[in-house]
Design a protein around this motif. Structure first.
Motif, short mmCIF file in Angstrom:
data_model
loop_
_atom_site.label_atom_id
_atom_site.label_comp_id
_atom_site.label_asym_id
_atom_site.label_seq_id
_atom_site.Cartn_x
_atom_site.Cartn_y
_atom_site.Cartn_z
N VAL A 34 -8.47 22.03 60.21
CA VAL A 34 -7.41 23.00 59.96
C VAL A 34 -6.25 22.68 60.88
O VAL A 34 -6.43 22.39 62.06
N TYR A 35 -5.07 22.72 60.30
CA TYR A 35 -3.83 22.40 61.00
C TYR A 35 -2.99 23.66 61.07
O TYR A 35 -2.61 24.22 60.03
N LEU A 36 -2.73 24.13 62.29
CA LEU A 36 -1.89 25.31 62.47
C LEU A 36 -0.46 24.86 62.72
O LEU A 36 -0.20 24.05 63.62
N SER A 37 0.46 25.39 61.91
CA SER A 37 1.88 25.15 62.13
C SER A 37 2.27 25.75 63.47
O SER A 37 1.52 26.56 64.05
N GLY A 38 3.45 25.39 63.94
CA GLY A 38 3.95 25.95 65.19
C GLY A 38 3.97 27.47 65.14
O GLY A 38 4.48 28.06 64.19
N HIS A 39 3.39 28.09 66.13
CA HIS A 39 3.38 29.54 66.30
C HIS A 39 4.23 29.88 67.52
O HIS A 39 4.27 29.12 68.48
N GLY A 40 4.86 31.04 67.47
CA GLY A 40 5.63 31.54 68.61
C GLY A 40 4.94 32.74 69.22
O GLY A 40 3.93 33.24 68.70
N PRO A 41 5.49 33.23 70.33
CA PRO A 41 4.88 34.35 71.05
C PRO A 41 5.18 35.71 70.40
O PRO A 41 6.03 36.48 70.85
N LEU A 42 4.46 35.98 69.32
CA LEU A 42 4.61 37.23 68.56
C LEU A 42 3.72 38.30 69.17
O LEU A 42 2.51 38.10 69.28
N LYS A 43 4.33 39.41 69.54
CA LYS A 43 3.57 40.52 70.13
C LYS A 43 3.08 41.45 69.01
O LYS A 43 3.54 41.36 67.86
N SER A 44 2.17 42.34 69.35
CA SER A 44 1.61 43.27 68.36
C SER A 44 2.66 44.16 67.72
O SER A 44 2.51 44.60 66.59
N ASP A 45 3.76 44.43 68.45
CA ASP A 45 4.83 45.25 67.89
C ASP A 45 5.80 44.44 67.02
O ASP A 45 6.85 44.91 66.63
N LYS A 46 5.42 43.18 66.76
CA LYS A 46 6.16 42.24 65.90
C LYS A 46 7.46 41.73 66.52
O LYS A 46 8.30 41.17 65.82
N THR A 47 7.65 41.92 67.83
CA THR A 47 8.78 41.31 68.52
C THR A 47 8.32 40.00 69.12
O THR A 47 7.12 39.77 69.31
N LEU A 48 9.27 39.13 69.42
CA LEU A 48 8.98 37.82 69.99
C LEU A 48 9.40 37.76 71.45
O LEU A 48 10.38 38.41 71.84
N ILE A 49 8.69 37.00 72.25
CA ILE A 49 9.08 36.77 73.64
C ILE A 49 10.10 35.64 73.64
O ILE A 49 9.80 34.53 73.20
#
Length: 154
Positions: A34-49
């Protein structure tokens, strides 16, 4: 112990599996890989760091962003596979760190994700080949972007 149980034992909160922000799939399975595309720092409240290491973020905050990114990757794996127990091992991790030209602690930042995966999957299955690179820009100003390759049980 199962990997799903390990998530509970470590009291980890997985955010919602992120949805694509472009024309790509967050995860693709080919055979037992399985190949995971680039993920970013998504928080549970759907905001990004967001931020830039060496400018408005230090290694500790960057480490936390990489760890949060790893949690999102686990959420994607669980959603796709139905259970993390189908993971055989982490094969490769690539981490990008948005940073200043003089910042050189990218490996220490990406350790946030690497150590999370080690804690969940164990020393043998959770530690893999890895690259940690600096970059001047990432989508939406996110602090880190991480992609991975996992082997799954057949």
């Amino acid at each position: 112990m199962s990997y799903d149980a390990r998530i509970d034992e470590l009291k980890l909160e997985l955010p919602p599996a992120p949805k694509p922000m472009g024309v790509y799939k967050p995860i693709v399975q080919v055979g037992n890989m399985v190949y995971l595309s680039g993920h970013g720092p998504l928080k549970s409240d759907k905001t990004l760091i967001t931020g830039r290491l060496g400018l408005d973020m230090d290694v500790e905050v960057g480490y936390a962003a990489a760890r949060q990114t790893g949690l999102g990757m686990l959420a994607t794996l669980r959603e796709h596979l139905g259970s993390l127990d189908k993971i055989s091992r982490l094969v490769k991790l690539l981490g990008l760190v948005r940073c200043t030209e003089s910042f050189d602690a990218q490996p220490a930042v990406i350790n946030g994700c690497s150590e999370l995966f080690r804690d969940v999957f164990g020393e043998d299955a959770g530690v893999a080949a890895r690259s940690a690179l600096g970059t001047n820009a990432l989508p939406g100003g996110i602090a880190v972007e991480i992609e991975a390759i996992f082997e799954v049980k057949e």
